[in-house]
Design a protein around this motif. Structure first.
Motif, short mmCIF file in Angstrom:
data_model
loop_
_atom_site.label_atom_id
_atom_site.label_comp_id
_atom_site.label_asym_id
_atom_site.label_seq_id
_atom_site.Cartn_x
_atom_site.Cartn_y
_atom_site.Cartn_z
N GLY A 180 5.67 11.42 -5.69
CA GLY A 180 5.76 10.44 -4.42
C GLY A 180 4.39 10.13 -4.03
N ALA A 181 3.28 11.00 -4.49
CA ALA A 181 1.77 10.52 -3.86
C ALA A 181 1.19 9.38 -4.65
CB ALA A 181 0.81 11.81 -4.29
N LEU A 182 2.14 9.21 -5.90
CA LEU A 182 2.00 7.89 -6.69
C LEU A 182 2.27 6.55 -6.15
CD1 LEU A 182 1.80 9.32 -10.40
CD2 LEU A 182 -0.28 8.90 -8.77
N MET A 183 3.61 6.81 -5.19
CA MET A 183 4.58 5.58 -5.01
C MET A 183 3.94 4.82 -3.96
SD MET A 183 6.90 5.80 -7.22
CE MET A 183 7.79 4.55 -6.34
N GLY A 184 3.34 5.21 -2.87
CA GLY A 184 2.92 4.41 -1.88
C GLY A 184 2.26 3.01 -2.30
N ALA A 185 1.11 3.01 -2.98
CA ALA A 185 0.32 1.77 -3.12
C ALA A 185 1.21 0.78 -4.25
CB ALA A 185 -0.78 2.10 -4.03
N PRO A 186 2.21 1.50 -5.16
CA PRO A 186 2.87 0.56 -5.96
C PRO A 186 3.91 -0.12 -5.16
CG PRO A 186 2.38 2.37 -7.25
CD PRO A 186 1.90 2.61 -5.78
N ALA A 187 4.36 0.66 -4.29
CA ALA A 187 5.62 0.03 -3.44
C ALA A 187 5.19 -0.77 -2.10
CB ALA A 187 6.25 1.03 -2.57
N LEU A 188 3.76 -0.82 -1.95
CA LEU A 188 3.05 -1.60 -0.73
C LEU A 188 2.36 -2.92 -1.18
CD1 LEU A 188 3.03 -1.70 2.46
CD2 LEU A 188 1.04 -0.51 2.18
N THR A 189 1.30 -2.63 -2.28
CA THR A 189 0.38 -3.40 -2.74
C THR A 189 0.55 -3.62 -4.12
OG1 THR A 189 -1.13 -1.76 -3.14
CG2 THR A 189 -1.26 -2.70 -0.91
N GLN A 190 1.50 -3.22 -4.81
CA GLN A 190 1.62 -3.42 -6.23
C GLN A 190 0.51 -3.06 -7.14
OE1 GLN A 190 3.00 -6.55 -4.43
NE2 GLN A 190 4.37 -4.71 -3.91
N THR A 191 -0.20 -1.90 -6.52
CA THR A 191 -1.55 -1.41 -7.18
C THR A 191 -1.38 0.10 -7.36
OG1 THR A 191 -2.84 -1.34 -5.40
CG2 THR A 191 -2.97 -3.48 -6.44
N LEU A 192 -2.25 0.55 -8.16
CA LEU A 192 -2.65 2.06 -8.20
C LEU A 192 -4.04 2.57 -8.18
CD1 LEU A 192 -0.91 4.72 -8.16
CD2 LEU A 192 -0.86 4.49 -10.76
N PRO A 193 -4.78 2.41 -7.04
CA PRO A 193 -6.07 2.95 -7.01
C PRO A 193 -6.23 4.24 -7.32
CG PRO A 193 -5.47 1.49 -5.02
CD PRO A 193 -4.19 1.79 -5.83
N ALA A 194 -7.64 4.77 -7.58
CA ALA A 194 -8.05 5.91 -8.06
C ALA A 194 -7.67 6.88 -6.83
CB ALA A 194 -9.45 6.06 -8.30
N ALA A 195 -7.74 6.48 -5.62
CA ALA A 195 -7.26 7.33 -4.34
C ALA A 195 -6.07 8.16 -4.50
CB ALA A 195 -7.23 6.51 -3.24
N PHE A 196 -4.96 7.55 -5.39
CA PHE A 196 -3.70 7.90 -5.42
C PHE A 196 -3.79 9.02 -6.41
CE2 PHE A 196 -3.54 4.10 -2.85
CZ PHE A 196 -2.70 4.55 -2.00
N LEU A 197 -4.47 8.79 -7.69
CA LEU A 197 -4.37 9.63 -8.62
C LEU A 197 -5.16 10.91 -8.09
CD1 LEU A 197 -5.80 7.24 -11.49
CD2 LEU A 197 -3.42 7.82 -10.97
N LEU A 198 -6.05 11.04 -7.21
CA LEU A 198 -6.78 12.23 -6.58
C LEU A 198 -5.81 12.76 -5.99
CD1 LEU A 198 -10.10 10.57 -6.13
CD2 LEU A 198 -9.74 12.32 -7.50
N LEU A 199 -5.17 11.99 -4.94
CA LEU A 199 -4.22 12.64 -3.86
C LEU A 199 -2.83 13.33 -4.72
CD1 LEU A 199 -2.85 13.01 -1.16
CD2 LEU A 199 -1.76 10.66 -1.56
#
Length: 320
Positions: A180-199
């Protein structure tokens, strides 16, 4: 193929209202075995699956700088529905694969399949039903979020087998439970920045830590049936191992917050989260199963505390 009920064991009735949960008190008798199969009587797992989704959604709102839009709020509801459905499906799948092992472990021999309350065929049908609920939630999400979510299924499928293969199956659980830590950005902005990989990386280690504490409840039974776990591997040195595991978890999450440009509320929430993990380590007694369970469950409160802080941080960024 193994039989529907563990061989050599008479059906075992679950303890009646042993924990005072809502399933034993209010659910129809016919539904109780299925609700127990999905662990609806123990919602802590759904919370722990949902919390990384909440974190990543709040972080995505912070990065977007738009505040809590209607879609961002809707995502919280969708992720909650998906967490309940997929946690239930994961538990059902786990119990199908572990039905013979569960029948030989005191804490789990009353589970619906080894106790004979639900057959393996019925469990597979219930698994499919929960999968359909998850699919319905998935259909509402943007395409990139759908692809990201589907990528987790392989890890989810193999996790129950890992306790037979590697000494830290909690690591694979972390890979699955942290998705789920990887899901927020794809669902909201259709991106996956490095911040979410670290999270995500930090959340994986958080799961390893809290599930190691949980696994100490079954340490002796696991040794008898030959099941591997980090609790058996770390044994009396568990507290020492938790220091770098939880420490690295917080450090990686902090790196994610830094990448996302988190503000004072976000950093304050992470500090309180870290203090909670430190308190778990200080209080841990691996020979006290009740305390291990209590410390494990307390991670819901730690996770929600961090979410509230991140949500406030995101709201302030939107106002600014």
């Amino acid at each position: 193929m193994a039989s529907d009920v563990s061989p050599g064991l008479a059906p075992v009735a679950p303890p009646a209202d042993a924990t005072g949960n809502w399933v034993d008190r209010h659910a129809p008798a016919w539904a109780r075995p299925y609700l127990r199969l999905s662990r609806a009587d123990r919602p802590i797992g759904s919370w722990l699956l949902l919390i990384p989704c909440l974190w990543s959604t709040a972080l995505a709102v912070r990065i977007a700088g738009t505040g809590w839009s209607a879609w961002a709020l809707a995502l919280l509801v969708l992720f909650a529905l998906g967490a309940v459905a997929m946690r239930g499906a994961g538990c059902t799948w786990n119990d199908i694969l572990d039905r013979d092992i569960d029948g030989r472990v005191e804490r789990t021999r009353w589970r619906p399949i080894p106790s004979g309350q639900v057959s393996t065929k019925q469990a597979f049908a219930f698994l499919a039903l929960q999968g359909l609920v998850g699919l319905a939630v998935l259909a509402v999400l943007p395409r990139f979020a759908q692809i990201t979510a589907v990528a987790s299924l392989g890890v989810v499928a193999v996790y129950p087998l890992m306790k037979r293969i590697i000494w830290i199956p909690q690591l694979v659980l972390g890979l699955a439970f942290s998705w789920g830590a990887l899901m927020g950005a794809p669902a909201l902005t259709q991106t996956l920045p490095a911040a979410f990989l670290l999270l995500y990386a930090g959340t994986v280690l958080w799961v390893v830590g809290y599930d190691t504490i949980y696994a100490h409840q079954d340490r002796e039974d696991d040794a008898i049936v030959g099941v591997k776990s980090s609790a058996r591997l770390f044994a009396g040195a568990t507290r020492l191992w938790l220091v770098p595991i939880y420490g690295a978890a917080v450090a990686l999450m902090g790196a994610g917050l830094w990448q996302a440009g988190a503000g004072p509320f976000g950093w304050g929430g992470l500090a309180l989260f870290a203090a909670h993990l430190a308190q778990q380590i200080a209080r841990l007694d691996i020979d006290n199963p009740a305390l291990c369970l209590s410390l494990f469950r307390s991670n819901r409160d730690a996770g929600l505390l961090l979410f509230v802080a991140l949500a406030a941080d995101a709201a302030l960024a939107g106002v600014g």
